[in-house]
Design a protein around this motif. Structure first.
Motif, mmCIF file in Angstrom:
data_model
loop_
_atom_site.group_PDB
_atom_site.id
_atom_site.type_symbol
_atom_site.label_atom_id
_atom_site.label_comp_id
_atom_site.label_asym_id
_atom_site.label_seq_id
_atom_site.Cartn_x
_atom_site.Cartn_y
_atom_site.Cartn_z
ATOM 1 N N PRO A 168 0.682 -1.219 -0.062
ATOM 2 C CA PRO A 168 0.083 0.049 0.011
ATOM 3 C C PRO A 168 0.667 1.344 -0.054
ATOM 4 O O PRO A 168 2.043 1.294 0.583
ATOM 5 C CB PRO A 168 -1.033 -0.145 1.377
ATOM 6 N N ALA A 169 0.294 2.184 -0.674
ATOM 7 C CA ALA A 169 1.053 3.462 -0.440
ATOM 8 C C ALA A 169 0.941 4.304 0.781
ATOM 9 O O ALA A 169 -0.343 4.827 1.107
ATOM 10 C CB ALA A 169 0.447 4.524 -1.745
ATOM 11 N N ALA A 170 1.763 4.391 1.630
ATOM 12 C CA ALA A 170 1.656 4.763 2.986
ATOM 13 C C ALA A 170 2.711 5.600 3.253
ATOM 14 O O ALA A 170 3.860 5.394 4.169
ATOM 15 C CB ALA A 170 1.416 3.617 3.860
ATOM 16 N N PRO A 171 3.167 7.084 2.653
ATOM 17 C CA PRO A 171 4.033 7.691 2.948
ATOM 18 C C PRO A 171 4.169 8.328 4.381
ATOM 19 O O PRO A 171 2.948 8.744 4.723
ATOM 20 C CB PRO A 171 4.163 9.035 1.957
ATOM 21 N N PHE A 172 5.292 8.219 5.156
ATOM 22 C CA PHE A 172 5.010 8.724 6.514
ATOM 23 C C PHE A 172 4.115 8.132 7.409
ATOM 24 O O PHE A 172 3.634 8.472 8.388
ATOM 25 C CB PHE A 172 5.197 9.913 6.611
ATOM 26 N N GLY A 173 3.719 6.796 6.969
ATOM 27 C CA GLY A 173 2.589 5.699 7.844
ATOM 28 C C GLY A 173 1.297 6.465 7.511
ATOM 29 O O GLY A 173 -0.018 5.800 8.191
ATOM 30 N N PHE A 174 1.016 7.375 6.726
ATOM 31 C CA PHE A 174 -0.109 8.004 6.180
ATOM 32 C C PHE A 174 -0.863 7.082 4.946
ATOM 33 O O PHE A 174 -0.233 7.165 3.727
ATOM 34 C CB PHE A 174 -0.236 9.374 6.184
ATOM 35 N N HIS A 175 -1.785 6.306 5.076
ATOM 36 C CA HIS A 175 -2.342 5.294 4.169
ATOM 37 C C HIS A 175 -3.322 6.368 3.001
ATOM 38 O O HIS A 175 -3.919 7.002 3.353
ATOM 39 C CB HIS A 175 -3.128 4.314 4.777
ATOM 40 N N LEU A 176 -2.683 6.112 1.859
ATOM 41 C CA LEU A 176 -3.447 6.578 0.671
ATOM 42 C C LEU A 176 -4.266 5.738 -0.324
ATOM 43 O O LEU A 176 -3.716 4.356 0.016
ATOM 44 C CB LEU A 176 -2.664 7.414 -0.058
#
Length: 401
Positions: free
Chosen positions: A301-309
């Motif tokens: 999953p796309a999760a930059p800095f732990g924030f899921h997109l």
């Protein structure tokens, strides 16, 4: 907290010059205007007042012939007032809220419970094939069908459920309890896979035809699936047993001294692709997979800095391989040949105990030929369909080797 409240309410830092400054200050205090942080200057003084009370001071300033000059404006009101003519920001916020309301069936994150890393990778791949991944739109019918296919497609799961709650898809499962396999009903015999001397016979079902210490030949019946009762009537069963025997066999393997194995190179290339709600986005022009190259696909999953997109990242790792020539020493070639022979023994007999081995190696024509004579303890029983001919007694078998 006081600083945050002050920023939300807003404040004005102003300067008072001329007139009756002290009387102006007394009038403000008597009117309930909270004047704070009073600091003297050469021409008057500086003070701070909340934004809601700033306009009330002007009548007291005119009454006392004082001049008010704003030095600093602080607060959220003034920060937002700067963007009063930029309607695009407000339109973007409204559009974002509308999109979030419309995307109720959009998957932002997939969570797996009670899954091992291997099971999670397998389940994620199966869900991707069914169109279920971060950034995809789902419905209850599709999720129920996918849960059923996951349950039917694996013998390890006792129960599988896919629950979609507020953008998060929760995948849960329980481990299936292993039940003993039912005893077969077909009539079978247990015959010898190889010549040997019986050392131990562990009978599960059937009628034994040999005893420990007896020499048997390949194909001989060890446990029969039929016997005769005292009334000369046949009795049938599903013959099953573990027959441990001492076996002596010779194996031959030829290992060339010059080899060219295909080995992966140290450098690999990665190609990325994004799966978004409105489609796929390839971050490369063309996927280049050379000949003899290994290819591995990873999805996360796309999760930059732990924030899921609401997006899925697919990484394709391409590692090129090339044939590398090697010249083996005779000793190394002999070790490789011995390893290949032991692998062949395990494939033929399963688990075994090596009692003795006698190697004999010869080097000729750029290769090493290893002849390995082994003496081992292995299970030589093999289950075959029952045949009447196999039940005939063999009086010639029974001599020790």
């Amino acid at each position: 907290m006081n600083r945050l409240a002050r920023y939300a309410m807003g404040s004005v830092n102003f300067e008072v010059t001329g007139g009756r400054g002290e009387r102006f200050l007394n009038d403000c205090v008597n009117a309930g205007v909270p004047v704070e942080h009073i600091r003297p200057t050469q021409t008057g003084y500086l003070a701070t007042v909340p934004l809601r009370d700033y306009k009330r001071m002007h009548k007291y300033a005119r009454r006392n012939r004082c001049r008010l000059r704003v030095r600093e404006k602080y607060g959220a009101y003034f920060a937002l007032f700067t963007y009063r003519h930029r309607w695009g920001i407000l339109a973007g916020l409204v559009l974002c809220v509308l999109l979030l309301c419309m995307c109720r069936n959009l998957i932002w994150n997939i969570c797996f419970y009670n899954f091992t890393p291997e099971q999670e990778a397998s389940a994620r791949a199966q869900l991707f094939e069914k169109g279920i991944y971060e950034g995809a739109f789902q419905n209850n019918e599709k999720l129920v069908r996918a849960a059923g296919e996951l349950f039917v497609g694996s013998e390890e799961y006792g129960w599988v459920a896919l629950n979609f709650v507020q953008g998060r898809l929760v995948v849960e499962k329980t481990q299936r309890e292993k039940v003993p396999e039912p005893i077969g009903t077909e009539v079978t015999n247990v015959v010898a896979k190889s010549d040997g001397i019986i050392r131990r016979l562990e009978l599960v079902d059937g009628y034994p035809r040999v005893v420990p210490g007896q020499y048997v030949a390949q194909g001989q019946v060890l446990v029969s699936g039929m016997t005769l009762s005292q009334y000369e009537r046949p009795l049938y069963s599903h013959a099953q047993a573990e027959v441990l025997a001492e076996v002596e066999k010779s194996y031959v393997y030829t290992q060339p001294l010059h080899v060219e194995p295909v080995l992966p190179q140290a450098v690999s290339k990665s190609y990325y692709k994004l799966y978004l709600p409105w489609g796929e986005l390839s971050l490369y022009a063309q996927l280049d997979v050379p000949e003899n190259a290994s290819q591995r696909v990873l999805r996360r999953p796309a999760a930059p800095f732990g924030f899921h997109l609401p997006a899925l990242v697919e990484e394709t790792q391409v590692r090129q391989a090339a044939a590398v020539p090697f010249d083996l020493t005779p000793g190394l070639a002999e070790d490789i040949a011995r390893s290949r022979i032991l692998d062949a023994i395990r494939a033929e007999f399963g688990d075994y105990e090596l009692l003795e081995e006698t190697p004999s190696a010869e080097e000729a024509d750029g290769a090493v030929t290893l002849t390995l004579r082994v003496r081992m303890l292995a299970d030589i029983g093999k289950m075959v369909p029952y045949e009447w001919e196999a039940m005939e007694p063999d009086s010639t078998i029974g001599a020790d080797s």
